[in-house]
Motif scaffolding. Structure first.
Motif, mmCIF file in Angstrom:
data_model
loop_
_atom_site.group_PDB
_atom_site.id
_atom_site.type_symbol
_atom_site.label_atom_id
_atom_site.label_comp_id
_atom_site.label_asym_id
_atom_site.label_seq_id
_atom_site.Cartn_x
_atom_site.Cartn_y
_atom_site.Cartn_z
ATOM 1 N N THR A 487 0.814 -1.221 0.000
ATOM 2 C CA THR A 487 0.000 0.000 0.000
ATOM 3 C C THR A 487 0.839 1.259 0.000
ATOM 4 O O THR A 487 1.901 1.312 0.601
ATOM 5 C CB THR A 487 -0.959 0.016 1.219
ATOM 6 O OG1 THR A 487 -1.875 1.098 1.080
ATOM 7 C CG2 THR A 487 -0.212 0.134 2.540
ATOM 8 N N GLY A 488 0.339 2.259 -0.723
ATOM 9 C CA GLY A 488 0.952 3.573 -0.743
ATOM 10 C C GLY A 488 -0.076 4.632 -0.417
ATOM 11 O O GLY A 488 0.141 5.500 0.422
ATOM 12 N N CYS A 511 0.211 -3.682 6.523
ATOM 13 C CA CYS A 511 0.537 -2.733 5.465
ATOM 14 C C CYS A 511 1.994 -2.912 5.057
ATOM 15 O O CYS A 511 2.895 -2.795 5.898
ATOM 16 C CB CYS A 511 0.304 -1.307 5.941
ATOM 17 S SG CYS A 511 -1.399 -0.982 6.411
ATOM 18 N N SER A 513 5.148 -1.675 2.751
ATOM 19 C CA SER A 513 5.705 -0.550 2.003
ATOM 20 C C SER A 513 7.009 -0.950 1.343
ATOM 21 O O SER A 513 7.697 -1.871 1.807
ATOM 22 C CB SER A 513 5.982 0.638 2.941
ATOM 23 O OG SER A 513 4.824 1.056 3.621
ATOM 24 N N ASN A 514 7.362 -0.227 0.279
ATOM 25 C CA ASN A 514 8.705 -0.380 -0.275
ATOM 26 C C ASN A 514 9.629 0.602 0.456
ATOM 27 O O ASN A 514 9.286 1.092 1.537
ATOM 28 C CB ASN A 514 8.705 -0.178 -1.794
ATOM 29 C CG ASN A 514 8.188 1.195 -2.210
ATOM 30 O OD1 ASN A 514 8.262 2.169 -1.470
ATOM 31 N ND2 ASN A 514 7.639 1.271 -3.427
ATOM 32 N N ASN A 516 10.175 3.586 0.264
ATOM 33 C CA ASN A 516 9.651 4.915 0.597
ATOM 34 C C ASN A 516 8.956 4.935 1.958
ATOM 35 O O ASN A 516 8.871 5.974 2.592
ATOM 36 C CB ASN A 516 8.714 5.406 -0.511
ATOM 37 C CG ASN A 516 9.475 5.817 -1.756
ATOM 38 O OD1 ASN A 516 10.250 6.763 -1.716
ATOM 39 N ND2 ASN A 516 9.289 5.084 -2.852
ATOM 40 N N ARG A 517 8.425 3.845 2.376
ATOM 41 C CA ARG A 517 7.948 3.459 3.715
ATOM 42 C C ARG A 517 7.286 4.555 4.573
ATOM 43 O O ARG A 517 7.383 4.523 5.803
ATOM 44 C CB ARG A 517 9.061 2.785 4.502
ATOM 45 C CG ARG A 517 10.300 3.551 4.866
ATOM 46 C CD ARG A 517 11.221 2.679 5.738
ATOM 47 N NE ARG A 517 12.357 3.387 6.246
ATOM 48 C CZ ARG A 517 13.519 3.504 5.624
ATOM 49 N NH1 ARG A 517 13.676 2.957 4.427
ATOM 50 N NH2 ARG A 517 14.515 4.144 6.184
ATOM 51 N N ILE A 519 4.062 4.903 5.147
ATOM 52 C CA ILE A 519 3.006 4.268 5.941
ATOM 53 C C ILE A 519 3.616 3.505 7.108
ATOM 54 O O ILE A 519 3.150 3.589 8.250
ATOM 55 C CB ILE A 519 2.150 3.328 5.068
ATOM 56 C CG1 ILE A 519 1.389 4.119 4.000
ATOM 57 C CG2 ILE A 519 1.178 2.529 5.925
ATOM 58 C CD1 ILE A 519 0.351 5.064 4.544
ATOM 59 N N ARG A 520 4.671 2.768 6.835
ATOM 60 C CA ARG A 520 5.335 1.998 7.903
ATOM 61 C C ARG A 520 5.834 2.916 8.999
ATOM 62 O O ARG A 520 5.652 2.653 10.195
ATOM 63 C CB ARG A 520 6.469 1.178 7.293
ATOM 64 C CG ARG A 520 7.279 0.393 8.333
ATOM 65 C CD ARG A 520 8.512 1.176 8.757
ATOM 66 N NE ARG A 520 9.326 0.451 9.722
ATOM 67 C CZ ARG A 520 10.303 0.996 10.408
ATOM 68 N NH1 ARG A 520 10.593 2.287 10.248
ATOM 69 N NH2 ARG A 520 11.010 0.267 11.252
ATOM 70 N N ILE A 543 3.215 1.875 -5.476
ATOM 71 C CA ILE A 543 3.197 2.308 -4.074
ATOM 72 C C ILE A 543 4.310 3.312 -3.788
ATOM 73 O O ILE A 543 4.676 3.536 -2.640
ATOM 74 C CB ILE A 543 3.253 1.109 -3.096
ATOM 75 C CG1 ILE A 543 4.446 0.196 -3.373
ATOM 76 C CG2 ILE A 543 1.961 0.313 -3.185
ATOM 77 C CD1 ILE A 543 4.574 -0.942 -2.373
ATOM 78 N N SER A 548 -0.329 9.990 1.544
ATOM 79 C CA SER A 548 -1.303 8.907 1.469
ATOM 80 C C SER A 548 -2.713 9.437 1.726
ATOM 81 O O SER A 548 -3.085 9.731 2.860
ATOM 82 C CB SER A 548 -0.946 7.842 2.504
ATOM 83 O OG SER A 548 -1.870 6.804 2.496
ATOM 84 N N TRP A 597 8.347 -2.755 5.929
ATOM 85 C CA TRP A 597 8.807 -2.312 4.617
ATOM 86 C C TRP A 597 9.817 -3.305 4.065
ATOM 87 O O TRP A 597 10.323 -4.178 4.768
ATOM 88 C CB TRP A 597 9.399 -0.907 4.682
ATOM 89 C CG TRP A 597 10.743 -0.808 5.367
ATOM 90 C CD1 TRP A 597 10.978 -0.814 6.704
ATOM 91 C CD2 TRP A 597 12.017 -0.720 4.722
ATOM 92 N NE1 TRP A 597 12.313 -0.727 6.955
ATOM 93 C CE2 TRP A 597 12.989 -0.654 5.757
ATOM 94 C CE3 TRP A 597 12.442 -0.673 3.395
ATOM 95 C CZ2 TRP A 597 14.363 -0.552 5.495
ATOM 96 C CZ3 TRP A 597 13.810 -0.569 3.138
ATOM 97 C CH2 TRP A 597 14.745 -0.509 4.171
#
Length: 725
Positions: A487-488, A511, A513-514, A516-517, A519-520, A543, A548, A597
């Protein structure tokens, strides 16, 4: 006045919520019921309990009760119904039964129809005009058992070689044609429980104002006098105060026995039942909703299951959300949302849908809106902005293949956040929106997941994943699962939270994340900090998002509807690029969701490892979810990974993960090579077809400048609407 204010006035002036029933003389009762002098008409198959339920409902409401079999047919014919059927045969019986019903007149009564009344069009139209048709939707196996015990022998179509299941299946189409409200009866529901459901259904129907929507930034006192319906929020997209719309009274909660009824249904059937519960029938009547749902989830999906759940490895399952026409989970919403949008449009207005995309949304929106026809197509246009270097080559080719008609994509020399921020700014510029409304008669809206009609259909597939696991014997209803979502923008994760609110036993929404994280970091610390934070491109571009949007809905949810808090936090984010939530709220956030992430190397390694073990090839976003699930999920229950895109859409990264050399440059050849490598999933037919037919074409590229994007909007309006006019 801003454009959205103009829009709301237009929508609410044109759409009048009138009493859908006309008055008529009553020969039995003038006593007021919940529906005034209109009838409550109970419809359903033989053995559904219409007569028994009708008598109790009538008693509870203090109304006369009419049983069509006993009080209309037998009194008209002077012979028992079974004898009449035996004497004249099925076809003649239906005609005479219909004629008798056409001569029937009553008001303010509870009427139990026969099981075969809906097969006669004129008769059903006659009685439908007199009241509210409530469909007692009882499981066919329950019906068969009841009729066997009752030894019923007076059912039209009950002939040698025709099973009762065949009769019930045939008749279902007629019940769904005439219903105003469905009462879904769970296996084992008692008569009293069905009666309560009928009474609640009648109350819901007449109390439209109970199902209104508020902004996530609304002051509950200030918004108490505003009435915003589903049909309003679909068209308006973003609330006038900059917030996102949510149901004022939350989601309906569905009991376990009703969920169990859904386990044996197809995806479109599940979607229809769940959406009926979330969309008031005066906004979108069930018959119209059914037409839209079955068009949305039909032959345009390469899998008959639409969103199948498959075992991956250990306790992990993957829900393949990429079988739609653009090979992305966005199709699950965007094959339906344009139809809802067109249905809810007020007449005499043009609407331009503005979309910012990090990849998958763009082609899904273009595909969905391009399927509109007739006046719907002429009154709506779609303009997609995407980052030139922020999507995969195949995603870019998919989007830029739409060059004519009402759909167009333009790339921007910036990132997704700039595109999204610019669109939001356009909505907030009253000078611009007023100019577009006055000059072109055009209203702006959005199909991003900030639009409620985008998010709502996504709730269905999270529920469907759980029901598939129940159907396949992996779990029993009530046992928990976890859901892991790459999710992004938080829309997919939020829809899982809403599925849980409806009664699906999701333990944790994880959730993923890559690098960019954002959300994390927020879920871990409670701090949302964009200050000096660059967006770094990744192998999972969908994402690659720092701001967000749907996080607003989540904070509104966990703060129990504190619109003032949400407004304060997100105003601070807009002005200061930062906010921090207090510890008590952070605790509630962490009770609902987990977050982790995944690095680029770990993403590619996960693709390689799973392929080596199982032959399954994940796309890069699904791989992010798997890495995070491996780290955070405790294996005490199944976890469903949301596979949000087909691996072919990100072929170069997948080749790198699989350590395949000599990658062809042509995207079509890339897909063919990948198809010969992967045991599963199969290559996506529509992506391949799109690339083969469209080929590489030029597309518009614009500078990252607000005024330049505004010019693109005006140009699109001129091309879409002035030529038609």
């Amino acid at each position: 006045m801003g454009l959205l204010n103009v829009n709301q006035l237009a929508v609410r002036t044109v759409r009048c919520y009138l009493n859908p029933f006309s008055t008529s003389k009553s020969w039995l009762s003038t006593k007021a019921s919940l529906l005034g002098d209109r009838n409550i008409l109970l419809m359903g198959p033989p053995g559904a309990g219409k007569t028994t339920v009708g008598r109790i409902v009538a008693h509870r409401l203090g109304l006369p009760v009419i049983d069509v079999d006993d009080d209309v047919l037998e009194k008209t014919w002077k012979v028992p119904v079974a004898a009449k059927l035996a004497a004249v045969g099925g076809e003649r019986f239906l005609e005479e039964e219909g004629q008798a019903l056409c001569n029937f007149s009553a008001s303010g009564c509870v009427v139990s129809l026969t099981g075969s009344n809906p097969l006669h069009t004129a008769a059903m139209q006659h009685v439908k005009d007199s009241g509210l048709v409530i469909y007692l939707d009882v499981d066919s196996e329950d019906i068969v058992q009841r009729l066997t015990r009752m030894k019923v022998n007076r059912i039209v179509g009950q002939e040698v070689g025709v099973s009762m299941r065949d009769i019930l299946l045939y008749r279902k189409q007629f019940y769904e044609k005439w219903l105003d409200v469905r009462v879904l009866c769970g296996t084992g529901d008692t008569v009293e429980e069905v009666v309560e459901k009928v009474l609640k259904a009648v109350e819901r129907y007449q109390n439209h104002t109970a199902e209104t929507y508020v902004s996530t930034r609304s002051d509950s006192v200030a918004s108490s006098n505003q009435t915003t319906y589903f049909s309003d929020v679909v068209v308006e997209g973003l609330a006038t105060d900059g917030g996102l719309y949510v149901p004022k009274n939350g989601f309906p909660n569905i009991d376990a026995r009703e969920w169990l009824r859904l386990t044996g249904m197809s995806y479109p059937e599940r979607a229809l039942v769940l959406l009926e519960k979330c969309i008031h029938p005066l906004d979108v009547p069930p018959l119209d909703l059914r037409t839209m749902v079955f068009k949305a989830y039909g032959s345009n999906f390469s899998s008959e299951a639409v969103a199948p759940v498959k075992h991956l490895i250990h306790n992990q399952y993957v829900q393949e959300l990429f079988h739609g026409p653009t090979a992305s989970f966005k199709d699950l919403a965007l094959q339906l949302m344009p139809q809802l949008f067109a249905y809810c449009l007020p007449p005499m207005c043009n609407f331009l849908i503005l979309v910012a995309t990090s990849g998958d949304t763009g082609s899904a929106v273009l595909s969905g809106f391009s399927r509109l026809s007739g006046t719907d197509r002429h009154s709506t246009g779609v303009l997609v902005f995407f980052p030139e270097d922020g999507v995969s080559e195949i995603q870019k080719l998919q989007m830029t293949s739409y060059r004519e008609g009402n759909a167009r994509a333009v790339s921007v020399l910036s990132d997704f956040d700039f595109c999204q921020r610019t669109i939001k700014r356009m909505f907030g510029e009253s000078g611009l929106t007023g100019y577009l409304a006055a000059e072109y008669g055009t209203v702006l809206s959005t199909a991003n997941s900030i639009n409620w009609a985008r998010l709502l259909p996504q709730v269905v597939y999270h529920a469907s994943a759980y029901l598939d696991l129940c159907r396949d014997g992996v779990i029993k209803f009530g046992e928990p699962i976890d859901v892991c979502v790459p999710t992004g923008n938080f829309g997919n994760a939020m829809s899982a939270v809403y599925a849980k609110q409806m009664g699906i036993p999701i333990r944790k929404v994880i959730c993923a994340s890559n690098h960019n994280r954002i959300i994390r970091d927020f879920i871990t610390t409670g701090e949302y900090d964009l200050r000096g934070r660059p967006l770094t491109p990744s192998h999972s571009p969908a994402i690659d998002i720092l701001k967000s949007s749907n996080l607003e809905r989540f904070i509104y949810h966990v703060s129990e509807g504190d619109g003032r808090l949400v407004k304060e936090l997100f105003t601070r984010l807009d002005t200061q690029q930062h906010f921090q939530v207090l510890e008590p709220l952070l605790g509630r956030i962490q009770q609902e969701v987990l977050a982790g992430w995944c690095s680029e190397d770990d993403c590619l390694a996960a693709i390689h490892s799973l392929h080596a073990q199982t032959g399954y090839v994940m796309d890069t976003h699904t791989a992010v979810a798997k890495v995070v699930a491996d780290r955070l999920q405790d294996r005490s229950c199944p976890v469903v990974l949301c596979s949000t895109a087909h691996c072919g859409k990100f072929a170069p990264a997948v080749f790198k993960a699989l350590q395949i050399q000599n990658i062809p440059e042509d995207p079509v050849e890339q897909l063919k090579t990948l198809g010969s490598t992967a045991c599963r999933p199969e290559m996506h037919r529509d992506v391949m077809k799109c690339l083969e037919e469209r080929g590489r074409r030029g597309h518009s590229v614009c500078q990252a400048d607000y005024s330049v994007l505004v010019e693109e909007v005006e140009s699109m309006i001129q091309d879409s609407f002035l030529k038609v006019m």
